[in-house]
Design a protein around this motif. Structure first.
Motif, PDB file in Angstrom:
ATOM      1  N   LEU A  25      43.367   4.413  44.343  1.00 21.58           N
ATOM      2  CA  LEU A  25      44.668   4.330  45.012  1.00 21.58           C
ATOM      3  C   LEU A  25      45.607   5.451  44.577  1.00 21.58           C
ATOM      4  O   LEU A  25      46.591   5.721  45.256  1.00 21.58           O
ATOM      5  N   GLY A  26      45.314   6.083  43.459  1.00 17.26           N
ATOM      6  CA  GLY A  26      46.118   7.220  43.010  1.00 17.26           C
ATOM      7  C   GLY A  26      47.507   6.868  42.519  1.00 17.26           C
ATOM      8  O   GLY A  26      48.413   7.698  42.579  1.00 17.26           O
ATOM      9  N   PHE A  27      47.687   5.656  42.008  1.00 19.63           N
ATOM     10  CA  PHE A  27      49.005   5.248  41.527  1.00 19.63           C
ATOM     11  C   PHE A  27      49.334   5.982  40.226  1.00 19.63           C
ATOM     12  O   PHE A  27      48.538   5.969  39.280  1.00 19.63           O
ATOM     13  N   PRO A  28      50.503   6.612  40.138  1.00 20.27           N
ATOM     14  CA  PRO A  28      50.923   7.209  38.868  1.00 20.27           C
ATOM     15  C   PRO A  28      51.042   6.122  37.807  1.00 20.27           C
ATOM     16  O   PRO A  28      51.246   4.952  38.133  1.00 20.27           O
ATOM     17  N   HIS A  29      50.912   6.528  36.535  1.00 16.60           N
ATOM     18  CA  HIS A  29      50.915   5.528  35.468  1.00 16.60           C
ATOM     19  C   HIS A  29      51.376   6.139  34.157  1.00 16.60           C
ATOM     20  O   HIS A  29      51.458   7.352  34.015  1.00 16.60           O
ATOM     21  N   VAL A  30      51.658   5.260  33.229  1.00 20.05           N
ATOM     22  CA  VAL A  30      51.904   5.631  31.836  1.00 20.05           C
ATOM     23  C   VAL A  30      50.929   4.835  30.990  1.00 20.05           C
ATOM     24  O   VAL A  30      50.465   3.767  31.397  1.00 20.05           O
ATOM     25  N   ASP A  31      50.621   5.360  29.818  1.00 20.90           N
ATOM     26  CA  ASP A  31      49.785   4.643  28.869  1.00 20.90           C
ATOM     27  C   ASP A  31      50.725   3.965  27.881  1.00 20.90           C
ATOM     28  O   ASP A  31      51.439   4.635  27.130  1.00 20.90           O
ATOM     29  N   ALA A  32      50.748   2.642  27.911  1.00 23.40           N
ATOM     30  CA  ALA A  32      51.640   1.885  27.027  1.00 23.40           C
ATOM     31  C   ALA A  32      51.057   1.765  25.623  1.00 23.40           C
ATOM     32  O   ALA A  32      51.663   1.145  24.767  1.00 23.40           O
ATOM     33  N   GLY A  33      49.902   2.370  25.406  1.00 20.18           N
ATOM     34  CA  GLY A  33      49.258   2.347  24.098  1.00 20.18           C
ATOM     35  C   GLY A  33      47.866   1.782  24.185  1.00 20.18           C
ATOM     36  O   GLY A  33      47.646   0.766  24.845  1.00 20.18           O
ATOM     37  N   GLY A  35      45.266   2.752  25.834  1.00 16.25           N
ATOM     38  CA  GLY A  35      44.658   2.737  27.168  1.00 16.25           C
ATOM     39  C   GLY A  35      45.188   1.659  28.086  1.00 16.25           C
ATOM     40  O   GLY A  35      44.652   1.428  29.167  1.00 16.25           O
ATOM     41  N   TRP A  36      46.252   0.983  27.669  1.00 21.61           N
ATOM     42  CA  TRP A  36      46.863  -0.070  28.478  1.00 21.61           C
ATOM     43  C   TRP A  36      47.762   0.612  29.507  1.00 21.61           C
ATOM     44  O   TRP A  36      48.887   0.978  29.200  1.00 21.61           O
TER      45      TRP A  36
END
Length: 115
Positions: A25-33, A35-36
């Motif tokens: 889906l190509g949703f942008p993301h952040v890694d909350a720590g 690999g979460w």
């Protein structure tokens, strides 16, 4: 007071579903720590529907052209679990997540609240 909404998907294979949201889906993301991944969601709406049974919640993704979106996602290997249903309010189908869950996809025919 309210600054956003946080949607939680429960999955039997969270890593696969995170990869789906990221890679397919190509949703942008952040890694909350560790690999979460926490994903940016598209603009959203909240609708409240009456029910005779136990209350439940659903997540449906919206698109401008459900037929085109289905074709694009099928090219990426996405499995659809129901044919497109024409409803008074939109054109609806469901897709399978890698973790085994399902998610709705629909093309609204109603005015949208997020625009």
């Amino acid at each position: 007071m309210i600054t956003g909404a946080h949607t939680v998907l429960y999955s039997s294979d969270a890593d696969a579903d995170r990869a789906f949201l990221r890679d397919v889906l190509g949703f942008p993301h952040v890694d909350a720590g560790g690999g979460w991944l926490i994903f940016t969601a598209p603009p959203s709406e909240i609708a409240v529907h009456p029910t005779e049974g136990a209350p439940k919640h659903e997540l449906m993704l919206m698109c401008d052209d459900v037929d085109r979106t289905i074709a694009e996602l099928k090219d990426k290997g996405v499995e659809f679990t129901s044919p497109v249903q024409d409803q008074r309010w939109g054109r609806l189908t469901s897709l399978r997540l890698p973790g085994g869950g399902e998610m709705g996809l629909y093309e609204p025919l109603h005015p949208t609240a997020h625009s």
